[in-house]
Design a protein around this motif. Structure first.
Motif, PDB file in Angstrom:
ATOM      1  N   GLN A 158      -8.771   6.113   2.779  1.00  0.00           N
ATOM      2  CA  GLN A 158     -10.103   6.729   2.837  1.00  0.00           C
ATOM      3  C   GLN A 158     -11.047   6.108   1.798  1.00  0.00           C
ATOM      4  N   TYR A 159     -10.456   5.526   0.748  1.00  0.00           N
ATOM      5  CA  TYR A 159     -11.252   4.976  -0.353  1.00  0.00           C
ATOM      6  C   TYR A 159     -11.147   3.456  -0.509  1.00  0.00           C
ATOM      7  N   PHE A 160     -10.025   2.886  -0.079  1.00  0.00           N
ATOM      8  CA  PHE A 160      -9.773   1.463  -0.311  1.00  0.00           C
ATOM      9  C   PHE A 160      -9.329   0.750   0.960  1.00  0.00           C
ATOM     10  N   THR A 161      -9.723  -0.507   1.073  1.00  0.00           N
ATOM     11  CA  THR A 161      -9.345  -1.294   2.248  1.00  0.00           C
ATOM     12  C   THR A 161      -8.110  -2.153   2.000  1.00  0.00           C
ATOM     13  N   SER A 162      -7.795  -2.419   0.716  1.00  0.00           N
ATOM     14  CA  SER A 162      -6.704  -3.348   0.404  1.00  0.00           C
ATOM     15  C   SER A 162      -6.180  -3.140  -1.019  1.00  0.00           C
ATOM     16  N   LYS A 163      -5.040  -3.761  -1.304  1.00  0.00           N
ATOM     17  CA  LYS A 163      -4.482  -3.742  -2.672  1.00  0.00           C
ATOM     18  C   LYS A 163      -5.462  -4.389  -3.642  1.00  0.00           C
ATOM     19  N   GLU A 164      -6.088  -5.488  -3.181  1.00  0.00           N
ATOM     20  CA  GLU A 164      -7.042  -6.195  -4.039  1.00  0.00           C
ATOM     21  C   GLU A 164      -8.169  -5.260  -4.476  1.00  0.00           C
ATOM     22  N   PHE A 191      -3.944 -10.982  -8.665  1.00  0.00           N
ATOM     23  CA  PHE A 191      -5.231 -10.387  -8.275  1.00  0.00           C
ATOM     24  C   PHE A 191      -6.369 -11.047  -9.049  1.00  0.00           C
ATOM     25  N   PRO A 192      -6.674 -12.307  -8.697  1.00  0.00           N
ATOM     26  CA  PRO A 192      -7.681 -13.066  -9.461  1.00  0.00           C
ATOM     27  C   PRO A 192      -9.073 -12.430  -9.471  1.00  0.00           C
ATOM     28  N   THR A 193      -9.433 -11.689  -8.422  1.00  0.00           N
ATOM     29  CA  THR A 193     -10.770 -11.059  -8.430  1.00  0.00           C
ATOM     30  C   THR A 193     -10.824  -9.932  -9.460  1.00  0.00           C
ATOM     31  N   ALA A 194      -9.703  -9.228  -9.637  1.00  0.00           N
ATOM     32  CA  ALA A 194      -9.637  -8.194 -10.688  1.00  0.00           C
ATOM     33  C   ALA A 194      -9.633  -8.854 -12.058  1.00  0.00           C
ATOM     34  N   ILE A 236       0.848  -1.202   0.000  1.00  0.00           N
ATOM     35  CA  ILE A 236       0.000   0.000   0.000  1.00  0.00           C
ATOM     36  C   ILE A 236       0.880   1.247   0.000  1.00  0.00           C
ATOM     37  N   ASP A 237       2.009   1.179   0.694  1.00  0.00           N
ATOM     38  CA  ASP A 237       2.954   2.313   0.688  1.00  0.00           C
ATOM     39  C   ASP A 237       3.444   2.593  -0.734  1.00  0.00           C
ATOM     40  N   ASP A 238       3.794   1.516  -1.464  1.00  0.00           N
ATOM     41  CA  ASP A 238       4.257   1.674  -2.850  1.00  0.00           C
ATOM     42  C   ASP A 238       3.167   2.304  -3.711  1.00  0.00           C
ATOM     43  N   LEU A 239       1.960   1.795  -3.571  1.00  0.00           N
ATOM     44  CA  LEU A 239       0.846   2.301  -4.377  1.00  0.00           C
ATOM     45  C   LEU A 239       0.538   3.758  -4.034  1.00  0.00           C
ATOM     46  N   SER A 240       0.590   4.089  -2.749  1.00  0.00           N
ATOM     47  CA  SER A 240       0.357   5.482  -2.327  1.00  0.00           C
ATOM     48  C   SER A 240       1.367   6.407  -2.984  1.00  0.00           C
ATOM     49  N   SER A 241       2.620   5.957  -3.001  1.00  0.00           N
ATOM     50  CA  SER A 241       3.684   6.750  -3.619  1.00  0.00           C
ATOM     51  C   SER A 241       3.452   6.906  -5.124  1.00  0.00           C
TER      52      SER A 241
END
Length: 199
Positions: free
Chosen positions: A54-60, A118-121, A38-43
């Motif tokens: 505030q918008y997402f609970t997980s990477k998935e 990310f199989p659900t995606a 999540i830190d990587d994605l935030s960056s």
């Protein structure tokens, strides 16, 4: 006894959230998605971690959202393809334009990583592909009946599309050995097919 975790209510995703999540795609063309935090994605989003949460609970959930937004934009091809018109070429060209635009900033490596991690995606993509393949089948059948296309086996045409869609678009090894990008390959494949089908 530990404190019970309280499920935090997330904010409704706005058009701005859609924009900054879609803007991440060019940065993920050659990225190992499984190693991202999540830190990587935030960056990569250029947002604070607290903003992302505030918008997402997980990477998935992030990758499901990114995928759903892109797929929703791809579904716009259906309006033109199902229009009752004799101008099949215009219908087909609209489909090609939408697919090429939808592939923008997406690499086969990214798609392969999404499928693995990310199989659900990936399931969102699979469901869209089933709709697309079915729509193409109806389109081929209609235009063969209208004598616009040669009387070629619709099952064979659909099998070729299925192979192209399910195998080639995630084959990053193929793309590593060619200069062609995904969107351009989709365009060339679709136009080769149209030229071969014309009666």
């Amino acid at each position: 006894m530990g404190r019970k975790a309280i499920e935090k209510k997330r904010k409704v995703k706005s058009q701005k959230v859609e924009q900054w999540t879609q803007a991440i795609l060019p940065k993920l063309v050659h990225t190992e998605l499984g190693s991202l935090t999540i830190d990587d994605l935030s960056s990569l989003f250029n947002k604070s971690k607290s903003t992302v949460y505030q918008y997402f609970t997980s990477k998935e959930e992030i990758f499901e959202y990114i995928t759903q937004v892109r797929i929703d934009s791809l579904k716009t091809y259906r309006k033109a393809l199902h229009k009752n018109t004799k101008d099949y070429r215009n219908q087909y060209e609209n489909l090609v334009d939408v697919l090429v635009k939808g592939a923008q900033d997406i690499s086969p490596f990214y798609l392969n990583q999404l499928k693995i991690h990310f199989p659900t995606a990936w399931q969102i993509i699979e469901e869209f592909l089933m709709i697309l393949l079915n729509d193409l089948k109806v389109f081929y059948t209609t235009e063969i009946q209208n004598k616009q296309f040669k009387p070629i086996s619709v099952d064979l045409l659909c099998k070729l599309d299925e192979y192209f869609i399910r195998q080639l678009i995630t084959d990053h090894h193929f793309f590593n050995n060619t200069d062609i990008v995904l969107g351009e390959m989709i365009k060339e494949y679709m136009y080769l097919k149209l030229e071969g089908l014309k009666a």
